[in-house]
Each structure stands twice: as C-alpha cells, then as structure tokens.
Design an enzyme around this catalytic site. Structure first.
Site, PDB file in Angstrom:
ATOM      1  CB  ALA A 126       9.995  -4.489  -1.287  1.00  0.00           C
ATOM      2  CG  ASN A 184       6.637  -8.636   6.183  1.00  0.00           C
ATOM      3  OD1 ASN A 184       6.553  -8.715   7.401  1.00  0.00           O
ATOM      4  ND2 ASN A 184       6.383  -9.661   5.383  1.00  0.00           N
ATOM      5  CG  HIS A 214       6.526  -0.763  -2.049  1.00  0.00           C
ATOM      6  ND1 HIS A 214       5.397  -1.285  -1.462  1.00  0.00           N
ATOM      7  CD2 HIS A 214       7.257  -1.825  -2.465  1.00  0.00           C
ATOM      8  CE1 HIS A 214       5.451  -2.607  -1.496  1.00  0.00           C
ATOM      9  NE2 HIS A 214       6.567  -2.962  -2.109  1.00  0.00           N
TER      10      HIS A 214
END
EC number: 1.4.1.21
Length: 262
Positions: A126, A184, A214
């Site tokens: 991601a 992760n 993020h």
C-alpha cells in the site's frame, strides 16, 4: 507460470478474478488453492470450481502439484508455519510481510531460498517510494524514517470515536505486534530502510477518513523525501488498501519481464 494460492479471502478472490477470469497477466494462471481448515472445505471446493483451479487441504500435496510459485494472501501465522517448507520446494510471494519482524525467521527463510535457488518476492503493497529508501540506505545515506498511517476508525478499533485519535506510536517492530493486520507497510518500509527497531510509526484512527493514508518522511545525507499515498480501502475488506492487490499483480508480471523498473 502456474501459481499456488494460500488464502481465499478478499485479496485471494481479487487475484483469482484478475488472473483467471480477466487474464490480466498473459501466461499466468492460479492453478491450485489451499486451505487446510476442515470447516473451510466446502467453501474451498466452491471457489475452486468457480475459478477453475484445484483445491488442496494438504500442504505437501499442494507443493507437489505443478505450481511454479506460491502466493501467500493469508496471515502472519501461515508464514511462520509454512514459509520455510514452501521455500525448500518453490519460490514465494509474501503479502504478510509483517512475519519478517521476526528477524530469525527472515534469516532462516533467506538462507533456504539461497540454498535452493528460489526467490522471495515482497510487493510494495500500500505504499510507494521504497526504491528511494533502499537506495539511500544502501549507500549509508539514510538517517531517519517515519511512517504515519491514518485509517478509517472502524478498521482499527471497535470503539466509536468522535474525533481522530493516535492509537499507536512506536517502532515498526511494536506496530506489527499490536496491529498485525494493519502494519505490514511498516515492515516493508523497515526492510527497505533502517530496520524494524529504527523505523518510527504513528497510527491514527480517524472517524471521518474514507481512505487509508500513508505518509513517509525520510532524511539523511542523500537529502529529504516526503511521500503520501491516499488509498481507497478494498470494498470487501477496509483493513486492506485496494492498491495492495494491484501491487501483487505488478510483482507477478515483473517476474518474467525482460526489463525491470525500480
């Protein structure tokens, strides 16, 4: 390339749709799928029928099949249990990268892969910018790395929040232990850069956010890097970003590409 799939959840189903139905990667097909849990046998048989692949409930039989590569879309526990056994016989693509917060396990799997001539593929998942982090770290030019993750509150906590709340601050190693399904990306960033102890992580639960966000900040003698990605959550599983599945497809396509970017 024949693929063996571990995991029949939202991510596994996404890959079955894109690879077996849409034929997005020419010459690539998921030919086997495994779930050893007894209560999953009926559902596994249905999925295998729908996507024209062979169901397995035994890891030995699964690895004995004609698969060239195993794609893990399950969880960290599966990697801990089977990662080494898989690498003795096949190459492995991991999505539960958080398993490598266990440095001893990582080193054992890496050793087996080298001895057997197999590969371990870790999709970026991601986030982006890992090539920059890796390059700076390799040259000894990386000093600080911070990841700030903001997700819809309901994907992180069962508590009803009225405003955003920082629910974690600490190292990537601590993050993956407290949020194994949500951190992760922190381990992927750590492996590319300064390691799980020196990568700083903040996780924010936001009741008004509709995306998984993020933000990476890195600095060192190479300069400064700032990168933000605002991912749409997977419609089937809000804990996972939609781009995670896309990164797996890109990694699979890249395996046999003559030109590899990044």
């Amino acid at each position: 390339m024949n693929i063996g799939l571990i995991g029949k959840g939202a991510l596994g189903t996404f890959l079955l749709e894109k690879i077996n139905v849409d034929q997005l990667i020419p010459g690539c097909r998921i030919t086997a799928i495994i779930d050893e849990r007894e209560h999953a046998h009926i559902d596994l048989a249905r999925i295998a029928h729908d996507y024209e692949c062979v169901p397995f409930d035994s890891m030995d039989a699964f690895l004995d099949s004609t698969i060239d590569l195993v794609v893990e879309c399950a969880n960290i526990d599966v990697v801990r249990k089977y990662g080494e056994a898989i690498l003795k016989r096949k190459s492995l693509l991991l999505i539960s990268i958080g398993a490598f917060s266990d440095v001893v396990l990582k080193e054992r799997m890496e050793k087996i892969a080298l001895e057997k001539g197999h590969q371990i593929y870790l999709p970026s998942g991601a986030i982006g910018g890992l090539d920059i982090i890796k390059a700076a770290n390799f040259a000894g030019a990386l000093d600080h790395v911070t990841l700030t993750t903001r997700k819809p509150a309901h994907s992180l906590t069962s508590v009803q929040l009225e405003e955003e709340q920082v629910i974690f601050q600490g190292s990537a190693k601590e993050a993956i232990h407290k949020f194994p399904k949500n951190a992760n990306v922190a381990i992927a960033l750590s492996l590319a850069g300064l390691g799980i102890e020196k990568t700083n992580v903040t996780i924010i639960a936001d009741p008004y956010s509709k995306k998984n966000v993020h933000h990476i900040h890195a600095s060192g003698s190479f300069g400064d890097y700032e990168g933000t990605i605002m991912n749409n959550p997977s419609p089937e599983n809000p804990k996972t970003s939609y781009v995670t599945g896309l990164s797996i497809l890109a990694t699979l396509k890249n395996v046999h590409e003559p030109i590899k970017i990044g």
